[in-house]
Design an enzyme around this catalytic site. Structure first.
Site, mmCIF file in Angstrom:
data_model
loop_
_atom_site.group_PDB
_atom_site.id
_atom_site.type_symbol
_atom_site.label_atom_id
_atom_site.label_comp_id
_atom_site.label_asym_id
_atom_site.label_seq_id
_atom_site.Cartn_x
_atom_site.Cartn_y
_atom_site.Cartn_z
ATOM 1 N N CYS A 83 1.792 18.722 -48.188
ATOM 2 C CA CYS A 83 0.975 17.514 -48.050
ATOM 3 C C CYS A 83 -0.450 17.735 -48.581
ATOM 4 O O CYS A 83 -0.615 17.842 -49.791
ATOM 5 C CB CYS A 83 1.012 17.021 -46.608
ATOM 6 S SG CYS A 83 0.608 15.269 -46.487
ATOM 7 N N HIS A 182 6.204 17.509 -44.518
ATOM 8 C CA HIS A 182 5.797 18.565 -43.575
ATOM 9 C C HIS A 182 7.002 19.287 -42.979
ATOM 10 O O HIS A 182 7.398 18.972 -41.854
ATOM 11 C CB HIS A 182 5.016 17.938 -42.413
ATOM 12 C CG HIS A 182 3.682 17.399 -42.777
ATOM 13 N ND1 HIS A 182 2.535 18.144 -42.694
ATOM 14 C CD2 HIS A 182 3.315 16.183 -43.226
ATOM 15 C CE1 HIS A 182 1.506 17.419 -43.077
ATOM 16 N NE2 HIS A 182 1.949 16.223 -43.405
ATOM 17 N N GLU A 184 7.126 22.022 -41.634
ATOM 18 C CA GLU A 184 6.717 22.826 -40.474
ATOM 19 C C GLU A 184 6.850 22.042 -39.175
ATOM 20 O O GLU A 184 6.764 22.618 -38.102
ATOM 21 C CB GLU A 184 5.275 23.341 -40.667
ATOM 22 C CG GLU A 184 4.163 22.314 -40.532
ATOM 23 C CD GLU A 184 3.988 21.427 -41.768
ATOM 24 O OE1 GLU A 184 4.846 21.487 -42.667
ATOM 25 O OE2 GLU A 184 3.003 20.667 -41.811
HETATM 26 N N1 GLN Z 1 -3.991 12.220 -46.845
HETATM 27 C C1 GLN Z 1 -4.261 13.610 -46.673
HETATM 28 C C2 GLN Z 1 -5.129 14.172 -47.799
HETATM 29 O O1 GLN Z 1 -5.583 13.474 -48.647
HETATM 30 C C3 GLN Z 1 -2.988 14.417 -46.584
HETATM 31 C C4 GLN Z 1 -2.260 14.088 -45.315
HETATM 32 C C5 GLN Z 1 -1.499 15.228 -44.707
HETATM 33 O O2 GLN Z 1 -1.667 16.396 -45.073
HETATM 34 N N2 GLN Z 1 -0.689 14.911 -43.733
HETATM 35 O O3 GLN Z 1 -5.372 15.319 -47.833
#
Ligand code: GLN
Length: 206
Positions: A83, A182, A184
């Site tokens: 992410c 994610h 994890e």
């Molecule tokens: N929107 C977040 C970002 O720009 C990422 C979101 C997340 O890691 N769950 O870093």
């Protein structure tokens, strides 16, 4: 395959560090937090967790970690980003904040908060190349997607359902990999196992 236990750092500036550490331990690695350049020197590989990429970038600057991170990745250290971590490992970011920098390494363009424009979080299945037949149950939270990849990047997963079906959400380029979701958070440690195997192979090659 060697049974060596790799030491895998989790970048601990911000984000869901503990969950990654637990998943890495479940995958047979030793997990340690990385907040300083000296700690980075002691790891075989690095996970960049989910969180907020703009905050992570600012903290990496403040802690003088951005350059050391770039150098180690250029030198071949394996890294996996989920992410916000995917954003941090991308060479190019769309919809970032003014001046937002990344560590880079993966020749891809990611769009920040891409799914989040329509829905903050959602779950869908993602078949992942090289990680078994069962699709991965993937949790997306204000997630980016991969808008485009360079020739050296292998797409290993696309969203099977949910908003924007077919979007690229998992990639690998040599020793670097990233997922928009994610793994994890779900207790299915296949992605962490896959990464730990990649790290063991990289250690054998050194
Ligand atoms: N929107 C977040 C970002 O720009 C990422 C979101 C997340 O890691 N769950 O870093």
């Amino acid at each position: 395959m060697t049974t060596a236990v790799p030491t895998i750092g989790v970048l601990a500036l911000q984000g869901d560090v503990r969950e990654h550490a637990r998943a890495l331990e479940g995958a047979g690695a030793r997990a340690v937090s990385v907040r300083r350049p000296e700690e980075l020197e002691r790891v075989d590989a690095l996970v960049v967790p989910g969180g907020e990429s703009t905050t992570m970038w600012r903290l990496a600057r403040t802690f003088e970690l951005l350059e050391p991170l770039r150098k180690r990745i250029e030198a071949g250290m394996p890294a996996y980003g989920s992410c916000a971590g995917m954003i941090m490992l991308a060479d190019r970011v769309l919809d970032g904040v003014e001046g937002q920098e990344t560590i880079g390494g993966i020749d891809m363009t990611v769009r920040r908060n891409a799914f989040g424009r329509q829905v903050d979080s959602f779950e869908t299945s993602v078949p992942l190349e090289g990680m078994g037949d069962a699709p991965f149950h993937a949790v997306f939270i204000r997630a980016p997607w991969v808008e485009s990849v360079g020739d050296g990047v292998r797409v290993i997963g696309r969203a099977e359902g949910g908003p924007n079906i077919g979007r690229i959400v998992a990639v690998r380029q040599g020793r670097l990999m990233a997922t928009a979701f994610h793994p994890e958070l779900t207790g299915d440690h296949r992605v962490h196992h896959y990464f730990a195997d990649l790290v063991r192979r990289a250690m054998e090659e050194e």
